[in-house]
Design an enzyme around this catalytic site. Structure first.
Site, PDB file in Angstrom:
ATOM      1  CB  THR A 625      -0.976   0.023   1.194  1.00 27.55           C
ATOM      2  OG1 THR A 625      -0.223  -0.123   2.402  1.00 27.55           O
ATOM      3  CG2 THR A 625      -1.990  -1.097   1.104  1.00 27.55           C
ATOM      4  CE  LYS A 692      10.728  10.053   8.224  1.00 28.24           C
ATOM      5  NZ  LYS A 692      12.008  10.792   8.008  1.00 28.24           N
ATOM      6  CD  GLU A 696      -0.637  15.127   2.383  1.00 26.41           C
ATOM      7  OE1 GLU A 696       0.037  15.043   3.435  1.00 26.41           O
ATOM      8  OE2 GLU A 696      -1.547  15.955   2.229  1.00 26.41           O
TER       9      GLU A 696
END
Lengths: 733, 330
Positions: A625, A692, A696
């Site tokens: 993913t 983290k 994006e």
């Protein structure tokens, strides 16, 4: 019981590396994948409620003014019509992400063309749509609309908190060995998620249930309640599956409030879906930007100064403004720094967060400017970037948490074959095609957010994870199940993950790339409590507890977990809160993009021939993913660089190309094979998972690698995004 | 979508008769009409569904050409071995258009009649002389990147979006129709479309109820066929400029040339002056440059579409080079 973990100090426990199940990080399939690809996952508009009526929103067809009459005389007699609603509680535009309260309301005051001003409700969708198209709205137009952010009439704001002036930039610029002074523009964009915004509202007495496509349910519930003037306790929102959001579904939007108002009024459930045109006009756009970047450097290419001055736009009274300079603050050194952030107030569709607000557009300009500097100095663009990585945050003087940017650049260069790039632009050809290679850094600020999750060990020895966190196509179902499975020693199929329901513990929502780290840390915390409870039950020490494949491993024995559950199920709520580490360390995920393009020397058409990304984002929670996220982000980068542009008509601000035929997303043929590689990294300042945000990162800088490749292919630099063929023709003619 | 009546006639003659009534539209694949009806850009009071009529065959004609039934889907037409062998430009144009799914539904007759993609035509809040005669043209003075540089008027600058029709124009297709009175005729494609002038809402020479039954292609003309489509993304976008070319070279000179253009004009464009200039000449880059200049000598940009003029010029020169098997060089 519940347990709270506050990220006030680095968490060196590294819990996941000490578990025996080895699920986290594995490239596991999404558990809900088969439902989605076979049409069995139920999205908001697909809920079938008895006696449901259909609502269609009506748009304002003027850009600014007052709605004086609905002109619904002819409509009320049409078959199936149940009502025409226009209400002070209607939303002018969606709430901004995490607003937690209603946005600007009222159907009468029109601030942009396309604003929803009424809802027509009928027995069938077709009846409602025809009636909506038949209203003869009447207006008192205002003549003072401002449609161009560059217009002299635009009200310009420069909020103090968003400016930065450090050292003496003007002097550094004047004294520099080499300078770049370039202005770039990026157009407005739309997230264009596959699922249009849709809501189904049903009342049971004073209690409202809303099935909607939303990203951040705990906020959305408060926003909806505040919009309607009711108690949030009486609102439940369900969004188990969301067909993409990218920021456009962060805040409650007009269709939800309109559906709720109408449903209450007619005493029936009401279903409202936006048309694609309405998604473009009445949800959120990314603001267009004009960015001037100035770099000052010494002969070795070390930055002595950096200035990033930009203008974005939004409707009046909107708190959000595209934080274009976000990465400029922390990415490169240079002691003299200036950031100027201007907001023009315009009568255009509301601007809000779209995937990587800030970096997605700011890095296009910054990374182009770095390339221009490299070219000018004859320094390899990768080397130039590496020379400018500061030891500490150049503005806040704090350490970086983890930062493998240089390694990403080097590893990407090696894999991409960067050494085969000619040093002279415009010299490589393949028939009519001019070939070029480009690079860009990737960087996206890492953010976490308060999250809560409940994990239950059932009497069968299975686990259930519950939170109102959403999965907007990102992999939340997969990832949370992997974390819980690891912590509780259960195979993936013995962990059930329940999401997207405000009756469940409040999660952080999907946005700002914080979902997995924040909600995952809450799950981790809950599981840590369960491990202690289990250890207590067994008279063991939690630290020494080895759980694998549903068994408790004790000395040389395997005891089925189920056998330990005879005393009843165990339940724990984990709460994760960001703490001091988010101020004490500059946290961001990093990477590098590489692109090879061909530019037709005849037509100026650009084709991306291959693309590669290397990323370091702390622990990778699911390699599959995560990779998908990066491929998706890089595809956004192709769109930003080459095709996507939301066009506003400067005469009235309306969006000209408000459909998928003319708003050009990249299609399959525009997207070449994309390679994604992750570098091994742990960040124990970020969160207890050492992960983290990654959602994006894949867009943040991606388009710049492509435009840098165009400059390398042609020797000409296009600074007006997107780099459509007309702009290349102009330099080739 | 406005409520409408629906008829499914049993024969073409019945369909034409049904079609004569004001406010009637024929529907076959519906790939364009249904979208326009949902937006109420078009609001026919009555649909006559011709999709089940017997007009789906491709037949050899006596003169050695082909007769393509109006209902032959774009996919089937593009894949037909006779089309691929003898009319390759048509097959290539079809495959450059839309998407696989749309081509499966879209028909030969319907493709000829698809409406413009002008943004303002599609937005009922905007003035548009084509949608609402006399209301004005918002594209003039607005954003007109995809609009016409040839053949437009001060009343309308919309382009015809079809790829197929461009190839048909180069092929000198003839459109076979059936009128409500039972008469049939063949309209050369050169006479089929109208320029907008002061009546941009009138797009073809079809009379009310006149039904396209077939498209006839003349006997194969030979030569080298090229269809080049330039657009804003690699697939699934309308042409900014497209060129359909058939060039035959004999004894070192151009013996035959047929050229048609998409994306430039309100109709599939053809300029026989260019062909006349080429025929009888030896292929040469200088010649192609002159021919390309001729194409755009009367072109008028409207701002955002100015780039189409150099783009058309460059594309035509490149296509001529390709068709003449010249090596492409900058």
């Amino acid at each position: 019981m519940s347990s709270e973990f506050v990220m006030d100090a680095p968490d060196p426990r590294n819990l996941l590396d000490h578990m025996a199940q080895d699920l986290t990080g594995a490239p596991l399939d999404r558990p809900e994948g088969p439902l989605k690809v076979s049409g069995r996952a139920t999205y908001a508009h697909e809920y079938r409620l008895g006696n449901c009526a259909y609502g269609v929103l009506v748009r304002a067809t003027i850009a600014k003014g007052t709605l004086t009459a609905l002109g619904d005389e002819a409509v009320r007699g049409l078959p199936g019509i149940l009502g025409v609603f226009s209400d002070d509680r209607f939303l002018r535009n969606p709430a901004q992400g995490t607003a937690d309260k209603a946005p600007v309301q009222g159907a009468q005051t029109i601030a942009y063309l396309g604003q929803p001003v009424a809802l027509v409700v009928a027995d069938s969708f077709e009846q409602a749509r025809h009636a909506a198209q038949s209203l003869a709205l009447r207006y008192a137009p205002d003549a003072d609309g401002v449609f161009d952010p560059e217009s002299d009439a635009a009200n310009i704001e420069r909020p103090d908190a968003k400016q930065r002036d450090q050292g003496d930039f003007d002097r550094a610029f004047a004294d520099a060995h080499a300078t770049v002074d370039s202005t770039y523009t990026t157009p407005a964009q739309n997230s264009a998620a596959m699922e249009p915004h849709a809501s189904v509202a049903a009342w049971d007495g004073d209690r409202l249930t809303l099935w909607g496509g939303y990203q951040m349910l705990k906020y959305n519930r408060n926003e909806l309640a505040d919009s309607l003037g009711i108690d949030a306790e009486n609102v439940r929102i369900l969004a188990p599956y969301v067909g993409g959001g990218f920021g456009s579904k962060l805040g409650i939007s007009p269709e939800a409030v309109a559906a709720a108002i109408a449903a209450r009024e007619i005493g029936r459930p009401v279903k409202v879906a936006m048309s694609r045109q309405q998604v473009f006009e009445a949800t959120m756009r990314r603001s267009e930007t004009r960015q001037r970047v100035r770099l000052a450097a010494d002969a070795q290419g070390r930055l002595t100064g950096i200035a990033h001055e930009y203008r974005v736009s939004n409707l009046p009274d909107e708190s959000f403004s595209e934080p274009v300079g976000q990465a400029t603050h922390f990415l490169y050194g240079g002691e003299n720094r200036r950031i100027v952030h201007e907001i023009a107030r315009v009568n255009r569709t509301c601007a809000g967060s779209m995937r990587a607000p800030g970096e997605a557009v700011g890095m296009l300009a910054l990374e182009n400017a770095m390339d221009e500097l490299a070219e000018q100095l004859g320094i390899d663009p990768i080397e130039l970037r590496k020379r400018n990585l500061p030891e500490r945050h150049p503005e806040q003087d704090i350490p970086y948490s983890s930062r493998m940017l240089a390694q990403c650049l080097d590893e990407g260069a090696r894999r991409f074959g960067w050494d085969k790039r000619s040093t002279k632009p415009g010299t490589t050809r393949d028939g009519e095609w001019l070939i070029g290679m480009g690079v860009s850094s990737a960087a996206r600020k890492n953010i976490t957010s308060q999250a809560e999750a409940r994990v239950t060990l059932t009497t069968d020895g299975d686990a259930v994870v519950e939170t109102d966190m959403t999965d907007i196509g990102t992999g939340t179902y997969a990832v949370l199940g992997q974390i819980a499975g690891d912590m509780l020693g259960l195979p993936r199929d013995r962990v059930r993950v329940m999401l997207g329901d405000t009756d469940l513990p409040p999660g952080p929502g999907s946005g700002g790339s914080w979902g997995a780290s924040s909600s995952g840390s809450a799950v981790l915390e809950a599981c840590a409590v369960l491990r202690r409870q289990l250890a207590d039950r067994l008279g063991l020490v939690a630290d020494g507890l080895v759980l694998r494949d549903g068994d408790i491993i004790l000395d040389n024995r395997r005891i089925p977990l189920r056998d330990a559950m005879g005393a009843g199920p165990l339940e724990a709520v984990g709460i994760f809160k960001p703490g001091k580490t988010s101020q004490d360390y500059a946290q961001a995920a990093y990477g590098a993009f590489f692109a090879e393009v061909g530019v037709s020397s005849i037509t100026g058409e650009v084709r991306v021939r291959r693309m590669l990304g290397t990323f370091a984002a702390g622990r990778i929670l699911n390699a599959k993913t995560a990779r998908s996220q990066c491929i998706g982000g890089m595809t956004f980068g192709i769109g930003a660089a080459l095709t996507e542009e939301l066009v506003h008509d400067l005469r009235d601000g309306h969006i000209v190309n408000h459909d998928l035929a003319e708003y050009h997303l990249p299609v399959n043929l525009d997207v070449p094979q994309i390679e994604v590689h992750f570098l091994e990294e742990r960040d124990d300042q970020a969160c207890p998972l050492q992960s983290k945000g990654i959602g994006e990162l894949g867009i943040s800088g991606a388009g710049a690698a492509i435009t840098n490749a165009i400059a390398h292919a042609t020797g000409a630099r296009i600074r007006t995004y997107p780099a459509t063929l007309d702009k290349l023709l102009a330099v080739m003619e | 979508m406005r409520p409408f009546d629906y008829r499914r006639p049993a024969s073409a003659a019945e369909a034409a008769a049904d079609g004569a009534e004001t406010g009637t539209a024929f529907i076959a694949g519906g790939t364009n009409l249904l979208d326009l009806m949902k937006l109420e850009v078009m609001a026919p009071a009555r649909l006559v569904d011709i999709s089940r009529l017997d007009m789906g065959e491709i037949e050899q004609t006596e003169d050695g050409g082909l007769r393509i039934g109006a209902l032959v889907p774009n996919s089937d037409l593009a894949a037909d071995p006779r089309i691929r062998r003898d009319y390759a430009v048509l097959s290539r144009a079809l495959l450059a258009g839309a998407s696989g799914q749309l081509r499966n539904k879209a028909t030969t007759g319907g493709n000829l009649l698809q409406r413009t993609r002008c943004y303002y035509f599609y937005d009922t809040a905007m003035p548009c002389n084509k949608r609402q005669p006399g209301s004005g043209c918002a594209a003039i003075g607005g954003f007109n990147r995809i609009h016409a540089v040839l053949g437009a008027s001060d009343h309308c600058i919309a382009t015809h979006p079809s790829d197929m029709a461009v190839a048909m124009r180069a092929l000198d297709a003839r459109i076979e129709t059936l009128a409500p009175d039972g008469s049939s005729r063949e309209i050369p494609i050169a006479d089929f479309y109208r320029l907008p002038g002061q009546t941009p809402h009138l797009e073809t020479m079809l009379t009310p109820g006149e039904l396209i039954r077939a498209v006839r292609l003349p006997p194969p003309r030979g030569g080298r066929h090229v269809y080049r489509k330039v657009r804003d993304r690699a697939s699934y976008a309308f042409a900014l400029v497209s060129v359909a070319a058939m060039i035959r070279i004999e004894d070192g000179v151009i013996a035959d040339a047929a050229l048609a253009f998409g994306g430039l004009a309100p109709l599939p464009w053809r300029d026989t002056r260019i062909e006349a200039m080429l025929i009888g000449e030896a292929p040469a880059r200088e010649l192609f440059a002159l021919a390309s200049e001729l194409l755009v000598d009367a072109a008028q940009g409207r701002g955002s579409n100015d780039f189409k003029i150099p783009l058309a010029r460059r594309t035509l020169a490149a296509v001529l080079g390709e068709a003449c098997e010249l090596e492409i060089a900058a």
